[in-house]
Design an enzyme around this catalytic site. Structure first.
Site, PDB file in Angstrom:
ATOM      1  N   ARG A 164       0.833  -1.222   0.000  1.00 54.81           N
ATOM      2  CA  ARG A 164       0.000   0.000   0.000  1.00 54.81           C
ATOM      3  C   ARG A 164       0.861   1.263   0.000  1.00 54.81           C
ATOM      4  O   ARG A 164       0.525   2.263   0.619  1.00 54.81           O
ATOM      5  CB  ARG A 164      -0.929   0.033   1.220  1.00 54.81           C
ATOM      6  CG  ARG A 164      -1.985  -1.061   1.257  1.00 54.81           C
ATOM      7  CD  ARG A 164      -2.957  -0.932   0.100  1.00 54.81           C
ATOM      8  NE  ARG A 164      -4.106  -1.804   0.210  1.00 54.81           N
ATOM      9  CZ  ARG A 164      -4.183  -3.041  -0.276  1.00 54.81           C
ATOM     10  NH1 ARG A 164      -3.155  -3.582  -0.912  1.00 54.81           N
ATOM     11  NH2 ARG A 164      -5.289  -3.752  -0.151  1.00 54.81           N
ATOM     12  N   SER A 238     -11.100  -0.821   2.387  1.00 57.12           N
ATOM     13  CA  SER A 238     -10.426  -0.891   3.697  1.00 57.12           C
ATOM     14  C   SER A 238     -10.100   0.524   4.167  1.00 57.12           C
ATOM     15  O   SER A 238      -9.424   1.267   3.450  1.00 57.12           O
ATOM     16  CB  SER A 238      -9.103  -1.653   3.589  1.00 57.12           C
ATOM     17  OG  SER A 238      -9.321  -2.950   3.111  1.00 57.12           O
ATOM     18  N   GLU A 334      -5.882   4.277   5.375  1.00 53.84           N
ATOM     19  CA  GLU A 334      -5.433   3.984   4.005  1.00 53.84           C
ATOM     20  C   GLU A 334      -5.794   5.093   3.011  1.00 53.84           C
ATOM     21  O   GLU A 334      -4.943   5.537   2.239  1.00 53.84           O
ATOM     22  CB  GLU A 334      -6.006   2.639   3.537  1.00 53.84           C
ATOM     23  CG  GLU A 334      -5.443   2.221   2.197  1.00 53.84           C
ATOM     24  CD  GLU A 334      -6.193   1.066   1.552  1.00 53.84           C
ATOM     25  OE1 GLU A 334      -5.859  -0.075   1.866  1.00 53.84           O
ATOM     26  OE2 GLU A 334      -7.096   1.318   0.735  1.00 53.84           O
TER      27      GLU A 334
HETATM   28  P1  FAD Z   1      -8.674   8.262  -6.145  1.00 55.86           P
HETATM   29  O1  FAD Z   1      -9.410   7.791  -4.926  1.00 55.86           O
HETATM   30  O2  FAD Z   1      -9.400   9.186  -7.050  1.00 55.86           O
HETATM   31  O3  FAD Z   1      -7.288   8.830  -5.761  1.00 55.86           O
HETATM   32  C1  FAD Z   1      -6.458   8.181  -4.824  1.00 55.86           C
HETATM   33  C2  FAD Z   1      -5.141   8.956  -4.711  1.00 55.86           C
HETATM   34  O4  FAD Z   1      -4.426   8.858  -5.954  1.00 55.86           O
HETATM   35  C3  FAD Z   1      -5.339  10.453  -4.497  1.00 55.86           C
HETATM   36  O5  FAD Z   1      -4.302  10.919  -3.663  1.00 55.86           O
HETATM   37  C4  FAD Z   1      -5.227  11.058  -5.875  1.00 55.86           C
HETATM   38  O6  FAD Z   1      -4.772  12.407  -5.858  1.00 55.86           O
HETATM   39  C5  FAD Z   1      -4.173  10.152  -6.498  1.00 55.86           C
HETATM   40  N1  FAD Z   1      -4.330  10.019  -7.963  1.00 55.86           N
HETATM   41  C6  FAD Z   1      -5.412   9.577  -8.636  1.00 55.86           C
HETATM   42  N2  FAD Z   1      -5.160   9.569  -9.967  1.00 55.86           N
HETATM   43  C7  FAD Z   1      -3.901  10.020 -10.126  1.00 55.86           C
HETATM   44  C8  FAD Z   1      -3.067  10.253 -11.258  1.00 55.86           C
HETATM   45  N3  FAD Z   1      -3.461  10.003 -12.502  1.00 55.86           N
HETATM   46  N4  FAD Z   1      -1.808  10.747 -11.035  1.00 55.86           N
HETATM   47  C9  FAD Z   1      -1.378  11.012  -9.792  1.00 55.86           C
HETATM   48  N5  FAD Z   1      -2.119  10.819  -8.697  1.00 55.86           N
HETATM   49  C10 FAD Z   1      -3.365  10.323  -8.852  1.00 55.86           C
HETATM   50  N6  FAD Z   1      -7.394  -1.004  -3.058  1.00 55.86           N
HETATM   51  C11 FAD Z   1      -6.560  -2.065  -3.108  1.00 55.86           C
HETATM   52  O7  FAD Z   1      -5.341  -1.889  -3.204  1.00 55.86           O
HETATM   53  N7  FAD Z   1      -7.020  -3.344  -3.046  1.00 55.86           N
HETATM   54  C12 FAD Z   1      -8.336  -3.622  -2.948  1.00 55.86           C
HETATM   55  O8  FAD Z   1      -8.712  -4.780  -2.895  1.00 55.86           O
HETATM   56  C13 FAD Z   1      -9.250  -2.530  -2.900  1.00 55.86           C
HETATM   57  N8  FAD Z   1     -10.579  -2.755  -2.777  1.00 55.86           N
HETATM   58  C14 FAD Z   1     -11.439  -1.705  -2.712  1.00 55.86           C
HETATM   59  C15 FAD Z   1     -12.812  -1.982  -2.583  1.00 55.86           C
HETATM   60  C16 FAD Z   1     -13.719  -0.940  -2.513  1.00 55.86           C
HETATM   61  C17 FAD Z   1     -15.200  -1.251  -2.376  1.00 55.86           C
HETATM   62  C18 FAD Z   1     -13.269   0.403  -2.592  1.00 55.86           C
HETATM   63  C19 FAD Z   1     -14.257   1.525  -2.550  1.00 55.86           C
HETATM   64  C20 FAD Z   1     -11.913   0.684  -2.703  1.00 55.86           C
HETATM   65  C21 FAD Z   1     -10.981  -0.372  -2.760  1.00 55.86           C
HETATM   66  N9  FAD Z   1      -9.597  -0.155  -2.875  1.00 55.86           N
HETATM   67  C22 FAD Z   1      -8.735  -1.210  -2.956  1.00 55.86           C
HETATM   68  C23 FAD Z   1      -9.056   1.225  -2.899  1.00 55.86           C
HETATM   69  C24 FAD Z   1      -9.084   1.882  -4.293  1.00 55.86           C
HETATM   70  O9  FAD Z   1      -9.945   1.208  -5.154  1.00 55.86           O
HETATM   71  C25 FAD Z   1      -7.709   1.957  -4.936  1.00 55.86           C
HETATM   72  O10 FAD Z   1      -6.819   2.665  -4.108  1.00 55.86           O
HETATM   73  C26 FAD Z   1      -7.734   2.634  -6.315  1.00 55.86           C
HETATM   74  O11 FAD Z   1      -6.486   2.497  -6.955  1.00 55.86           O
HETATM   75  C27 FAD Z   1      -8.088   4.135  -6.231  1.00 55.86           C
HETATM   76  O12 FAD Z   1      -8.347   4.586  -7.541  1.00 55.86           O
HETATM   77  P2  FAD Z   1      -9.125   5.949  -7.803  1.00 55.86           P
HETATM   78  O13 FAD Z   1      -9.080   6.220  -9.255  1.00 55.86           O
HETATM   79  O14 FAD Z   1     -10.484   5.871  -7.206  1.00 55.86           O
HETATM   80  O15 FAD Z   1      -8.236   6.971  -7.002  1.00 55.86           O
HETATM   81  N1  EPU Z   2     -11.356 -10.107   9.695  1.00 57.85           N
HETATM   82  C1  EPU Z   2     -12.089 -10.177  10.845  1.00 57.85           C
HETATM   83  N2  EPU Z   2     -13.230  -9.422  10.931  1.00 57.85           N
HETATM   84  C2  EPU Z   2     -13.658  -8.636   9.921  1.00 57.85           C
HETATM   85  C3  EPU Z   2     -12.885  -8.561   8.749  1.00 57.85           C
HETATM   86  C4  EPU Z   2     -11.722  -9.301   8.650  1.00 57.85           C
HETATM   87  O1  EPU Z   2     -11.752 -10.890  11.777  1.00 57.85           O
HETATM   88  O2  EPU Z   2     -14.697  -7.988  10.088  1.00 57.85           O
HETATM   89  C5  EPU Z   2     -10.106 -10.888   9.600  1.00 57.85           C
HETATM   90  C6  EPU Z   2     -10.342 -12.348   9.246  1.00 57.85           C
HETATM   91  O3  EPU Z   2      -9.434 -13.106  10.028  1.00 57.85           O
HETATM   92  C7  EPU Z   2      -9.917 -12.458   7.802  1.00 57.85           C
HETATM   93  C8  EPU Z   2      -8.802 -11.421   7.757  1.00 57.85           C
HETATM   94  O4  EPU Z   2      -9.259 -10.377   8.623  1.00 57.85           O
HETATM   95  O5  EPU Z   2      -9.466 -13.717   7.475  1.00 57.85           O
HETATM   96  C9  EPU Z   2      -8.547 -10.847   6.380  1.00 57.85           C
HETATM   97  O6  EPU Z   2      -9.766 -10.321   5.847  1.00 57.85           O
HETATM   98  P1  EPU Z   2      -9.945 -10.112   4.280  1.00 57.85           P
HETATM   99  O7  EPU Z   2      -9.578 -11.366   3.543  1.00 57.85           O
HETATM  100  O8  EPU Z   2     -11.281  -9.511   4.038  1.00 57.85           O
HETATM  101  O9  EPU Z   2      -8.804  -9.100   3.918  1.00 57.85           O
HETATM  102  P2  EPU Z   2      -8.326  -7.762   4.624  1.00 57.85           P
HETATM  103  O10 EPU Z   2      -6.989  -8.012   5.232  1.00 57.85           O
HETATM  104  O11 EPU Z   2      -9.383  -7.192   5.488  1.00 57.85           O
HETATM  105  C10 EPU Z   2      -6.991  -6.944   2.546  1.00 57.85           C
HETATM  106  C11 EPU Z   2      -6.917  -5.676   1.757  1.00 57.85           C
HETATM  107  C12 EPU Z   2      -8.087  -5.575   0.813  1.00 57.85           C
HETATM  108  C13 EPU Z   2      -8.016  -6.762  -0.155  1.00 57.85           C
HETATM  109  C14 EPU Z   2      -8.092  -8.060   0.668  1.00 57.85           C
HETATM  110  C15 EPU Z   2      -7.917  -9.288  -0.185  1.00 57.85           C
HETATM  111  C16 EPU Z   2      -5.753  -4.103   3.157  1.00 57.85           C
HETATM  112  C17 EPU Z   2      -5.836  -2.891   4.020  1.00 57.85           C
HETATM  113  N3  EPU Z   2      -6.894  -4.544   2.663  1.00 57.85           N
HETATM  114  O12 EPU Z   2      -8.166  -6.843   3.343  1.00 57.85           O
HETATM  115  O13 EPU Z   2      -7.981  -4.353   0.093  1.00 57.85           O
HETATM  116  O14 EPU Z   2      -9.064  -6.735  -1.077  1.00 57.85           O
HETATM  117  O15 EPU Z   2      -7.038  -8.060   1.663  1.00 57.85           O
HETATM  118  O16 EPU Z   2      -6.574  -9.426  -0.514  1.00 57.85           O
HETATM  119  O17 EPU Z   2      -4.661  -4.604   2.918  1.00 57.85           O
HETATM  120  C18 EPU Z   2      -8.604  -2.051   0.129  1.00 57.85           C
HETATM  121  O18 EPU Z   2      -7.405  -1.782   0.180  1.00 57.85           O
HETATM  122  O19 EPU Z   2      -9.488  -1.164   0.092  1.00 57.85           O
HETATM  123  C19 EPU Z   2      -9.030  -3.451   0.143  1.00 57.85           C
HETATM  124  C20 EPU Z   2     -10.305  -3.825   0.152  1.00 57.85           C
END
Ligand code: FAD
Ligand code: EPU
Length: 340
Positions: A164, A238, A334
């Site tokens: 991250r 997250s 995050e």
């Molecule tokens: P924004 O939210 O619009 O911007 C994020 C940051 O990037 C800001 O600081 C912005 O200024 C900067 N930025 C955006 N575009 C540019 C550019 N072109 N050049 C320079 N800077 C820029 N993240 C994960 O890593 N793994 C996950 O599994 C994951 N799951 C998600 C699930 C949900 C339901 C949601 C809502 C979010 C999740 N995220 C996850 C977080 C998010 O999707 C990612 O961080 C994604 O890359 C953000 O993209 P965005 O276009 O929405 O960026």
């Molecule tokens: N857990 C709990 N309670 C909860 C949620 C999670 O106990 O309410 C524990 C469980 O033990 C579970 C573990 O957390 O096994 C991991 O949960 P999960 O697999 O949902 O993954 P996470 O660690 O919560 C991370 C990333 C996600 C990514 C998933 C899958 C971060 C901060 N988040 O979540 O990214 O999709 O793994 O790889 O690293 C995001 O960044 O927005 C995001 C969704």
């Protein structure tokens, strides 16, 4: 290029938080971008790139020129029998790219299916899920410097990717706008299915030797069942990073709190699931007016309607304080916070 003033950002962030941009430009290419930089410089406004707003907490009136990239394009730069290098415009949406690559037989991104957001934002936090991180695929990141409009090309190594994290959150924070990301993908199936939740799901479906399509489908299923859809329950995924501790400290904590899962992370560290820590402080399903913690996933803060950035951050602070008090572990937010 049109520049709009006092523009609402409520529909441009997935937490649906109310905020306004002092000015907003939707740009279609590098010429527009340079024009936008000059416009902002003349008014001494910082330039703030915004993608899909899925990793930001917005609040109040942002004294900035918010720049949204509407650029599209997926170009084959090089290909051989083993791999292919694609140049993808920063304004492209991430998930449709993953889907398209799979259909074309360009493999590797399947575990990153359904992550919201744009291609240009993906390197900022080195998006990751289900055992895979973007950093494995980045060959080059192309950008324009905001101060000079000069182009800048970074190799994957220059990006200093980590969990991250990247150089764009440190030395190059707020310094540039990413315009294109070059990804090296495999022409041969490159399946990574050992992440526990993913391995379990494939096993339960009776799939012994998963194809990239199986991994894609399983990831889409897991995510759809675990994570709330921002269109119905506005959220930013997250809300906290999973904290990392030296292995000895993590094991000592797990000894005191039985059931705390530990995941190895690099050499000498373990990652703790922040969701587990938050759930065990009693926050899962908690609601305070318009904002709350999702009942199925303790790491997700939801705006149930009418909440603002201050309410979201106040709840996050209470959560982090309680985790710190109970487990002596610091949680780091995050999403990037703007305004306030
Ligand atoms: P924004 O939210 O619009 O911007 C994020 C940051 O990037 C800001 O600081 C912005 O200024 C900067 N930025 C955006 N575009 C540019 C550019 N072109 N050049 C320079 N800077 C820029 N993240 C994960 O890593 N793994 C996950 O599994 C994951 N799951 C998600 C699930 C949900 C339901 C949601 C809502 C979010 C999740 N995220 C996850 C977080 C998010 O999707 C990612 O961080 C994604 O890359 C953000 O993209 P965005 O276009 O929405 O960026
Ligand atoms: N857990 C709990 N309670 C909860 C949620 C999670 O106990 O309410 C524990 C469980 O033990 C579970 C573990 O957390 O096994 C991991 O949960 P999960 O697999 O949902 O993954 P996470 O660690 O919560 C991370 C990333 C996600 C990514 C998933 C899958 C971060 C901060 N988040 O979540 O990214 O999709 O793994 O790889 O690293 C995001 O960044 O927005 C995001 C969704």
């Amino acid at each position: 290029m049109r520049i709009l003033c006092a523009e609402s950002l409520r529909d441009r962030n997935t937490l649906a938080l109310p905020a306004t941009a002092e000015a907003l430009a939707v740009v279609h290419g590098e010429e527009d971008l340079r024009e936008a930089f000059a416009w902002a410089a003349a008014r001494q406004l910082p330039v703030l790139p915004l993608g899909s707003g899925s990793n930001v907490v917005l609040s109040g009136n942002l004294k900035a020129l918010v720049v949204c990239l509407a650029t599209t394009g997926r170009e084959i730069l090089r290909q051989g029998d083993e791999s292919i290098v694609l140049g993808v415009a920063a304004g492209e949406a991430w998930h449709p790219l993953v889907e398209w690559c799979l259909e074309q037989g360009y493999f590797g991104l399947e575990n990153l299916a359904l992550i919201p957001g744009t291609v240009g934002a993906a390197p900022i936090q080195n998006i990751g899920a289900y055992g895979v991180e973007l950093q494995s695929f980045v060959e080059r990141v192309h950008a324009l410097r905001i101060d000079t409009g000069e182009p800048l090309v970074l190799s994957g190594q220059d990006c200093e990717f980590a969990y991250r994290d990247s150089v764009f959150k440190h030395r190059l924070r707020d310094a540039l706008i990413i315009t294109r990301v070059d990804l090296r993908l495999s022409r041969q199936p490159d399946v990574r299915a050992d992440y526990p939740t993913l391995a379990r799901a494939l096993d339960q479906s009776g799939i012994g030797a998963p194809t990239p399509r199986d991994v894609f489908d399983a990831v889409v299923d897991i995510r759809s069942s675990r994570l709330p859809d921002p269109a119905r329950e506005p959220n930013a995924g997250s809300f906290f990073k999973n904290p990392r501790l030296p292995i000895a400290a993590a094991q000592e904590l797990a000894g005191r709190f039985p059931g705390l899962p530990l995941y190895p992370h690099g050499s000498g560290e373990a990652k703790l699931p922040a969701g587990w820590l938050i759930e065990h402080c009693g926050w899962k399903g908690y609601r305070d007016g318009a904002v709350g913690v999702h009942p199925q996933h303790a790491l997700v803060i939801v705006n149930y309607g009418g909440g603002d950035g201050k309410a979201v951050l106040a709840l996050a602070e209470r959560i982090a304080d309680s985790v710190s008090e109970r487990f002596a572990v610091a949680l780091e937010i995050e999403p990037r916070v703007y305004g306030g």
